[in-house]
Design a protein around this motif. Structure first.
Motif, short mmCIF file in Angstrom:
data_model
loop_
_atom_site.label_atom_id
_atom_site.label_comp_id
_atom_site.label_asym_id
_atom_site.label_seq_id
_atom_site.Cartn_x
_atom_site.Cartn_y
_atom_site.Cartn_z
N GLU A 97 11.60 -2.48 -6.02
CA GLU A 97 11.44 -2.72 -4.71
C GLU A 97 9.92 -3.47 -4.48
O GLU A 97 9.90 -4.35 -3.89
CB GLU A 97 11.18 -1.41 -3.88
CG GLU A 97 12.51 -0.73 -3.73
CD GLU A 97 13.44 -1.26 -2.81
OE1 GLU A 97 13.38 -2.31 -2.35
OE2 GLU A 97 14.48 -0.42 -2.52
N GLU A 127 10.10 -4.70 1.47
CA GLU A 127 10.04 -4.20 0.14
C GLU A 127 8.77 -3.23 -0.03
O GLU A 127 9.16 -2.21 -0.59
CB GLU A 127 10.12 -5.28 -0.90
CG GLU A 127 10.95 -6.37 -0.58
CD GLU A 127 12.53 -6.01 -0.90
OE1 GLU A 127 12.78 -4.76 -1.13
OE2 GLU A 127 13.41 -6.98 -0.84
N HIS A 130 9.83 0.01 1.47
CA HIS A 130 11.07 0.67 0.71
C HIS A 130 10.19 1.43 -0.45
O HIS A 130 10.58 2.68 -0.54
CB HIS A 130 11.76 -0.19 0.17
CG HIS A 130 12.61 -1.17 1.29
ND1 HIS A 130 13.49 -2.24 0.78
CD2 HIS A 130 12.81 -0.88 2.60
CE1 HIS A 130 14.05 -2.59 2.02
NE2 HIS A 130 13.47 -1.75 2.89
#
Length: 553
Positions: A97, A127, A130
């Motif tokens: 990620e 990202e 995440h």
């Protein structure tokens, strides 16, 4: 905020872009692709004014579910087998990620399209989010699960573990080498468009079946952002397709990206779904069935094949071989067996398979028991210390595998192994495609065309080579796979924590010498090496050595 006002704000952002005339911009991240300015659109037209409220609502749901899990005592109901495998999974997944976040700036100067830059910038924020919520999920497991050992050290341990190193090379592929190869084809076109289906949809379903409803909450929140990333990749792909000179590179990169994703993602997620579960309902889909639906039908047939109308050659052969390996060659089962073989050198506990597991596997994969059943029975028999060594060092009709230099997953489909001397070293590859990746694709020239921006597969890539001829007890201690008492191993080949006599200690491994198959291969004479490789390729399935002359298989 109305959709109309979002569209206007999105258009205004593009008007703020300019190309400086007073100096020549320096290309920080190179590519061998050629791009021309074109009016490729960002179909989602996201702006921060609408993006942040949406993500805030999603985060509130995630953290609310986490609070509910603690109050609802979820951690006393979830299956231990499942959460033990999460020690590996949740140690690896934040790195891809955050590598994906770092990949987006590679594209800012490479792809000349301000509208796409806006989408890429928002993907970068995605990202980071995440990675943050996944790290927080791991922290929650660590604080509430009955055995936090492994969760608490995973940031340090995943990069030195015999499995985690595979995930590390996978994630670093997003940010190394040619910017388009890494950040667009490998990441957005293949990893996110194809393989997040099994990663973020199929796997959460299995988590819920094992009493874990936090992972589905977090990963569905992640998957809801993937449509934006898919659209970024597709728009960049269309820009690349508009120049005929890029087709050769696109075809090269699709082959590399597809195969490496299959080798790594299917190995990991397939093992978690098939061997990390206690859900053995007859109607539950196998990983092969999930793969056929989520990747073969939804990605290959609906996304890849239509690209042929643009004149692009699709790697049909590799897609079909991936399916063949999963359904006929037992790829996932071979990987799970290898992971369990190396249990002393990890940081989670691997549960033996039971009769109920055997029945389910046989129903879903006819012939499974004849191939793998006896080995798993031996694993169960050898799970406690005292009378035996760890299974990797006992005679259970299993030959420890060679490691693939390219994808770093071992050469488990043994008849497909390829051996070549490259840069003065004999290397082993799991397949012709991984050999091609290292020998031809990742080179300064490709099919007569200079490719100076392509990456290289260098360094100490084989985990086993780093620990050759060392005592196993010293390896485990040096890697930090020991509990706080300084003597009990974090990994165990069972889940029985309540009986001290059943727990393996460091001294149970003392006197066992670990050896690297690749070092031994390079020490052989040409004749010895040729004979060894032939014998290795004749072995299997389930790691069984080739039958000797006059001896039954």
């Amino acid at each position: 905020m109305s959709r109309q006002s979002v569209a206007k704000a999105h258009q205004k952002i593009q008007e703020l872009s300019w190309e400086p005339k007073y100096h020549e911009p320096v290309s920080q991240y190179g590519t061998d692709y050629t791009f021309h300015k074109a009016q490729k659109k960002d179909p989602l037209k996201q702006v921060l004014r609408s993006y942040f409220p949406m993500q805030e609502e999603k985060d509130n749901r995630v953290y609310g579910a986490q609070d509910g899990a603690i109050r609802g005592n979820m951690f006393r109901q979830v299956q231990e087998r499942w959460l033990e495998w999460q020690k590996l999974f949740l140690s690896i997944i934040p790195l891809p990620e955050i590598s994906a976040a770092r990949a987006m700036p590679l594209l800012f100067r490479t792809v000349p399209n301000p509208e796409l830059h806006n989408g890429q910038a928002i993907q970068m924020i995605d990202e980071v989010r995440h990675s943050t919520i996944q790290q927080n999920l791991k922290r929650l497991y660590m604080n509430n699960y009955i055995d936090p050992a492994g969760f608490n050290s995973s940031l340090r341990n995943f990069q030195n573990d015999y499995c985690g190193t595979i995930g590390r090379q996978f994630a670093e592929g997003f940010i190394t080498g040619d910017a388009i190869t890494a950040a667009s084809i490998y990441l957005t076109i293949v990893a996110e468009t194809a393989f997040t289906n099994t990663l973020f949809v199929a796997m959460p379903a299995e988590a819920a079946a094992n009493g874990d409803y936090l992972l589905p909450t977090v990963f569905h929140s992640v998957q809801s952002d993937e449509s934006r990333h898919i659209s970024n990749g597709y728009a960049t792909l269309l820009m690349a397709l508009s120049d005929e000179s890029n087709h050769q590179l696109l075809e090269r990169d699709l082959r590399y990206a597809w195969w490496n994703n299959h080798r790594v993602v299917d190995a990991a997620i397939g093992t978690f779904i098939e061997y990390g579960t206690k859900d053995r309902r007859k109607e539950r889909e196998s990983y092969a069935e999930m793969w056929r639906r989520w990747i073969y039908d939804d990605y290959y047939r609906s996304y890849l094949i239509p690209l042929e109308k643009y004149g692009l050659k699709i790697p049909h052969d590799l897609v079909e071989e991936s399916w063949n390996r999963i359904v006929n060659k037992g790829y996932v089962h071979e990987v799970a067996q290898f992971f369990a073989t190396g249990w002393p050198v990890n940081y989670w506990r691997i549960d033996p398979m039971t009769d109920q597991d055997f029945e389910w596997f046989e129903a879903k994969y006819p012939g499974w028991y004849n191939k793998y059943g006896k080995w798993w029975e031996n694993y169960n028999r050898l799970r406690y210390p005292g009378r035996n060594k760890p299974i990797a060092f006992e005679d259970v009709d299993y030959q420890y595998p060679h490691r693939c230099w390219t994808c770093m997953v071992p050469c488990l489909i043994r008849e497909d192994m390829v051996t070549e001397k490259v840069d003065g070293q004999w290397r082993t590859y799991c397949s012709e495609t991984c050999a091609w990746t290292d020998i031809k694709a990742f080179r300064p020239e490709y099919e007569g065309r200079p490719t100076p921006n392509m990456g290289r597969l260098t360094g100490h890539r084989e985990w086993e080579t780093l620990h050759h001829n060392q005592d196993l007890a010293d390896i485990v201690t040096g890697l930090g796979y020991v509990r706080d008492d300084g003597k009990t191993l974090i990994p165990q080949p069972h889940l029985d924590l309540d009986d001290e006599k059943k727990l393996w200690k460091v001294e149970d491994l003392r006197g066992i010498t670990f050896q690297s198959p690749n070092v031994l291969l390079n020490e052989m004479s040409d004749a010895e090496r040729e004979a060894h490789v032939a014998e290795y390729k004749a072995g299997g399935p389930a790691g069984r050595p080739a039958a000797k002359a006059g001896v039954g298989a």
